[in-house]
Design a protein around this motif. Structure first.
Motif, mmCIF file in Angstrom:
data_model
loop_
_atom_site.group_PDB
_atom_site.id
_atom_site.type_symbol
_atom_site.label_atom_id
_atom_site.label_comp_id
_atom_site.label_asym_id
_atom_site.label_seq_id
_atom_site.Cartn_x
_atom_site.Cartn_y
_atom_site.Cartn_z
ATOM 1 N N ARG A 13 46.978 36.144 49.436
ATOM 2 C CA ARG A 13 48.417 36.404 49.447
ATOM 3 C C ARG A 13 48.759 37.465 48.415
ATOM 4 N N TYR A 14 48.761 38.727 48.849
ATOM 5 C CA TYR A 14 49.044 39.853 47.965
ATOM 6 C C TYR A 14 50.053 40.780 48.658
ATOM 7 N N PRO A 15 51.227 40.976 48.094
ATOM 8 C CA PRO A 15 52.223 41.842 48.733
ATOM 9 C C PRO A 15 51.716 43.232 49.118
ATOM 10 N N PRO A 16 50.878 43.922 48.280
ATOM 11 C CA PRO A 16 50.435 45.252 48.687
ATOM 12 C C PRO A 16 49.588 45.271 49.962
ATOM 13 N N TRP A 17 49.041 44.128 50.371
ATOM 14 C CA TRP A 17 48.220 44.083 51.579
ATOM 15 C C TRP A 17 49.074 44.149 52.844
ATOM 16 N N ARG A 18 50.372 43.849 52.703
ATOM 17 C CA ARG A 18 51.246 43.761 53.875
ATOM 18 C C ARG A 18 51.553 45.155 54.413
ATOM 19 N N ASP A 254 41.696 43.566 44.453
ATOM 20 C CA ASP A 254 42.813 43.441 45.387
ATOM 21 C C ASP A 254 43.951 44.419 45.138
ATOM 22 N N MET A 255 44.045 45.013 43.929
ATOM 23 C CA MET A 255 45.260 45.726 43.532
ATOM 24 C C MET A 255 45.578 46.916 44.435
ATOM 25 N N LYS A 256 44.548 47.598 44.913
ATOM 26 C CA LYS A 256 44.756 48.778 45.757
ATOM 27 C C LYS A 256 44.308 48.522 47.199
ATOM 28 N N VAL A 257 44.335 47.270 47.576
ATOM 29 C CA VAL A 257 44.056 46.832 48.944
ATOM 30 C C VAL A 257 42.634 47.203 49.368
ATOM 31 N N ARG A 258 41.711 47.219 48.408
ATOM 32 C CA ARG A 258 40.330 47.524 48.745
ATOM 33 C C ARG A 258 39.542 46.270 49.123
ATOM 34 N N ALA A 259 39.965 45.108 48.631
ATOM 35 C CA ALA A 259 39.165 43.893 48.813
ATOM 36 C C ALA A 259 38.879 43.572 50.285
#
Length: 276
Positions: A13-18, A254-259
């Motif tokens: 659950r990470y907002p930048p992934w949306r 996760d911070m830059k949606v790389r995960a």
């Protein structure tokens, strides 16, 4: 016989992934469902910050397909605040908070130590002796919870499973030749951590499974992994699996949606290697 491999992300659950990994307009409540159709596992990291509830664990179990596996991150109250001392009741509360509701989707427990905690065999041995090694023992321990869990505890195991525990260390004193055999003697897995930080890098397999956490090679929690780096990790994981070890690997960048992209890339490579 080759070991099984589970690859996923630390949390989901990470907002930048949306709108980047998750499709535009996907309801937040369906994010785990979506991720679990792309990957085979996920770390539950909310359990590190606070005690969750049985209904959360039941929902997570029900939202994911058969064969999906969760690892559960141990409470920071135990590891960082109590620093593994006097933790009998906190451990009981943690195991009563609902983890047993995951049923056969329950994977290892991850115990992440703070960077300031030094290698202390006596302290660790005492802690390891308290850890339940199967779901029946976890249910017994959960039954010893205190009044804070009254009315919201889960103290029954509906499936009989062995439990695995993995230790992630972050103080350089753990670079010690006695550590691998010490952990093997207690049946505790050692986390191999890839991180742009001064944390020990240790590859010893000290249980019947290997556990990898990929925090970002050049920028902690942010940088991605190149194709060459993913190739190297796939080779390591395939090697462990070929030797008969189960493997759990999670991306925490996760911070830059790389995960999620890195996890899918690694999963594809490991599957291809297994077919060769």
């Amino acid at each position: 016989m080759a070991g099984r491999v589970w690859i996923g992300t630390s949390g989901w659950r990470y907002p930048p992934w949306r709108g980047v990994f998750y499709p535009e307009g996907l309801p937040q409540r369906r994010e785990l469902e979506y991720l679990s159709r792309q990957l085979g596992s996920a770390e539950i990291n909310g359990s590190f910050y606070s005690l969750q509830k049985p209904e959360y664990y039941r929902r997570w179990r029900d939202e994911t397909p058969d064969g999906f596996v969760f690892t559960v991150k141990g409470s920071r109250f135990i590891t960082h605040m109590k620093r593994l001392r006097d933790v009998a009741i906190p451990l009981a509360n943690f195991f009563a908070s609902g983890v047993l509701a995951l049923g056969d989707k329950l994977g290892p427990f991850l115990w992440q130590l703070p960077p300031s905690l030094r290698y202390d065999q006596d302290l660790l041995a005492d802690f390891f002796e308290m850890l339940p090694r199967d779901t029946a023992a976890a249910a017994v321990l959960a039954g010893k919870h205190d009044e804070r869990l009254d009315g919201r505890a889960l103290t029954e195991a509906h499936v009989s499973l062995p439990l695995r525990h993995a230790l992630e260390v972050r103080h350089q004193s753990f670079v010690d030749p006695t550590l691998p055999e010490f952990l093997r003697a207690h049946g505790i897995g050692l986390v191999t951590a890839s991180a742009a930080e001064d944390w020990p890098y240790l590859e010893d397999v000290t249980a019947d499974f290997a556990y990898v956490r990929l925090h970002g090679e050049t920028e902690l929690y942010a940088s991605g992994y190149s194709d060459d780096e993913l190739d190297r990790w796939a080779a390591r994981i395939h090697g462990w699996s070929a030797a008969g070890f189960d493997v759990y690997a999670y991306f925490d960048n996760d911070m830059k949606v790389r995960a999620p992209a890195d996890a899918i890339g690694l999963q594809d490579r490991v599957r291809s290697a297994a077919l060769q």
